[in-house]
Design an enzyme around this catalytic site. Structure first.
Site, PDB file in Angstrom:
ATOM      1  N   GLY A   1      -3.402 -49.792 -54.305  1.00 30.89           N
ATOM      2  CA  GLY A   1      -2.489 -50.786 -54.876  1.00 30.89           C
ATOM      3  C   GLY A   1      -1.204 -50.142 -55.351  1.00 30.89           C
ATOM      4  N   GLY A   2      -0.719 -50.659 -56.478  1.00 34.74           N
ATOM      5  CA  GLY A   2       0.523 -50.153 -57.042  1.00 34.74           C
ATOM      6  C   GLY A   2       0.443 -48.681 -57.384  1.00 34.74           C
TER       7      GLY A   2
ATOM      8  N   GLY B   1      26.416 -38.140 -30.135  1.00 37.41           N
ATOM      9  CA  GLY B   1      26.398 -38.332 -31.580  1.00 37.41           C
ATOM     10  C   GLY B   1      25.446 -37.358 -32.250  1.00 37.41           C
ATOM     11  N   ALA B   2      24.417 -36.970 -31.516  1.00 33.00           N
ATOM     12  CA  ALA B   2      23.437 -36.062 -32.111  1.00 33.00           C
ATOM     13  C   ALA B   2      24.055 -34.696 -32.399  1.00 33.00           C
ATOM     14  CB  ALA B   2      22.230 -35.925 -31.196  1.00 33.00           C
TER      15      ALA B   2
END
Ligand code: HXC
Length: 520
Positions: free
Chosen positions: A175-176, A410-411
């Protein structure tokens, strides 16, 4: 007249209370814990801390709940052991959840104990390690337990980038309760016993009908290979905690310090002629970048982070002439080292951690580009790839890169390029910087010429060869100052070490801002 008890009686009482607190939830539950293949909270602390250095705090704290018959069920220290000690001779804070007390669940008192050591760690500038083994919120305490989690999350965030925070998942984290570890810098997990999930298998079955085991859902493999939530997965608790100690040895105590320099026996001038033969002649043949890294760093000692997640990029810690460095590199053996969504996020997070903690970055570049395809586009490769650009551009630590083979498109820009304020950019003679590979370039730019040729294939081959000869080398970039030096691969180690030494007092600041808005 009131007579105080004699000192020796008081000491006896104190020892009795301490002995009681050491027993946690009692011998029966300690035995059950061992039977599950898990250590107790205190045994784990003994493994983490240098021998005899641990100072416990709040051993007398009791929970305050009265509902569900809890008034009669109190355990000294409640479900967590907290304090400080030394790891590799340096102060480190710890909380270790005690599963033998209400399944290590978080009561108001447990949360207050944890918050106290988190505050001490932040105020004294020392790392915080959480040893997690907990059934989550103490069901009997309800909202006070939930409020306790909020107090912890707040401290995780406030300490982020100030002190290193490490979580070790040695049992359930449901859970949390998963979110405090998720807010820390590194998550270690033990296979077979450590499990993290937002909702367990029972809830999943009732909501979606899907059937899954605890381990398949949230075990170490699930998070270290698939989700990337965990950075390290280990076979057992001993190995796992030993590796936590190893990781801490690379890190500074806080963001105001440099990382601790070790005495290196490895010659900083060591040449390695074997590096000449690592990169294959064919630009598309794979090779192992881990071998390149191991040949360059001190004693071949490289601590890989996220070893089994997004393996097309490698990140981890090593030392060069004793100085800790963060290493980022493509792995041509895995998906040709392409930058996809997971690789971009993995590397971006690592770069930001190193920058926050003054750890210089050494980048080994061999990148064919960003991963094409609808899968990647729909998944947001633009957004995730931007994280890595952001991280490198923002980083003000020393940035040294070595181009071993290709850097396309771009890499090229992303991977610590000059434009993103790379300090020293080196290339091997095998390095190629271009908008794209020769074949792709010729097929686009000279398509018309090829189509009109009586011998299109022969022309295509000739044009590709010409393009390769003219552009696919490091000298075009070097002629523009975008590469600082083309080096003999054998000399990579001394060249990087000299660059790092030169950059040791690097000072670079960013414009004042509350914080940037990284594309998350
Ligand atoms: C109180 C708990 C507890 C809890 C376990 N125990 N979880 N007590 N609060 N949350 C107790 C059990 O009653 C038992 O007590 C002992 O711990 C050991 O538990 P077992 O079930 O016997 O152990 P095991 O079979 O190993 O199973 C472990 C477990 C299971 C998987 C963790 O106990 C479990 O599912 N617990 C509930 C998990 C849960 O749903 N928690 C709430 C999550 S929501 P005895 O006396 O027999 O030793 C949450 C919200 C946080 O955490 C939100 C933050 C924002």
């Amino acid at each position: 007249m009131v007579v105080r008890r004699k000192v020796d009686e008081q000491l006896e009482d104190l020892q009795g209370k301490k002995a009681q607190s050491i027993l946690g939830g009692g011998q029966r539950r300690i035995d059950a814990q061992h039977k599950r293949g898990k250590m107790t909270a205190r045994e784990r602390i003994d493994l983490l801390m240098d021998e005899g250095s641990f100072e416990e705090l709040d051993a007398f704290v009791l929970h305050r709940a009265t509902e569900f018959g809890l008034a009669d069920q109190k355990y000294m220290g409640d479900a967590v052991v907290t304090g400080y000690g030394k790891v590799n001779g340096r102060i480190t804070f710890v909380f270790s959840q005690d599963f033998t007390v209400f399944g290590g669940s978080l009561s108001e008192a447990v949360a207050q104990k944890i918050c106290k050591v988190m505050d001490l760690a932040a105020n004294s500038g020392a790392p915080m390690v959480g040893l997690i083994d907990s059934g989550g919120a103490r069901i009997q305490e309800g909202i006070l337990s939930l409020a306790g989690y909020a107090d912890i999350f707040l401290r995780n965030v406030r300490s982020s980038g100030v002190i290193p925070q490490i979580s070790v998942i040695l049992g359930p984290a449901a859970g949390g309760a998963t979110y405090s570890p998720a807010l820390t810098d590194f998550i270690f997990m033990v296979k077979g016993t450590g499990q993290m999930y937002i909702t367990g298998p029972d809830v999943i079955k009732s909501v979606t009908g899907e059937e899954v085991t605890h381990e398949a859902l949230g075990g170490a493999d699930a998070h270290a290979k698939k989700s990337g939530v965990a950075h390290f997965a280990h076979e057992n608790e001993i190995e796992c905690i030993e590796q936590v100690r190893r990781l801490l040895s690379f890190l500074p105590q806080n963001n105001m310090e440099d990382a601790p320099r070790a005495l290196s026996q490895d010659d900083p001038e060591r040449r390695d002629p074997e590096l000449l033969h690592v990169v294959p002649d064919s630009p598309n043949m794979p090779y192992d970048m881990l071998e390149v890294i191991a040949r360059i760093v001190d004693d071949g000692d490289f601590m890989q982070v996220h070893e089994t997640f997004a393996q097309n990029v490698i990140v981890g810690f090593a030392r060069l002439d004793g100085r800790p460095v963060g290493i980022v590199g493509q792995q041509p053996q895995f998906m040709a080292g392409v930058l996809d969504i997971d690789a971009s996020s993995k590397a971006a997070r690592f770069v930001r951690f190193c920058d926050a903690f003054n750890i210089p970055l050494v980048t080994f570049v061999d990148v064919p580009g960003f991963m094409p395809g609808t899968n990647q586009e729909y998944g947001g490769i633009i957004r995730h790839g931007a994280k890595l650009i952001y991280a490198y551009a923002e980083a003000t630590v020393p940035k040294v890169s070595v181009l071993t083979r290709k850097a396309y498109g771009g890499a090229y820009i992303v991977m610590s390029s000059k434009g993103l304020r790379g300090d020293i950019n080196l290339a091997w003679p095998t390095g190629e910087i271009a908008v794209m590979g020769a074949e792709g370039a010729v097929n686009i730019v000279q398509r018309g010429e090829i189509a009109e040729s009586p011998q299109p294939e022969a022309l295509r081959s000739r044009l590709i060869q010409e393009y390769q000869d003219q552009f696919m080398n490091p000298y075009v970039a070097a002629s523009h100052g975008l590469i600082d030096d083309v080096i003999d691969p054998a000399e990579t180690r001394p060249k990087i070490i000299r660059a790092l030494e030169m950059l040791e007092n690097k000072r670079e600041t960013l414009p004042y801002k509350k914080h940037g808005s990284i594309p998350l």
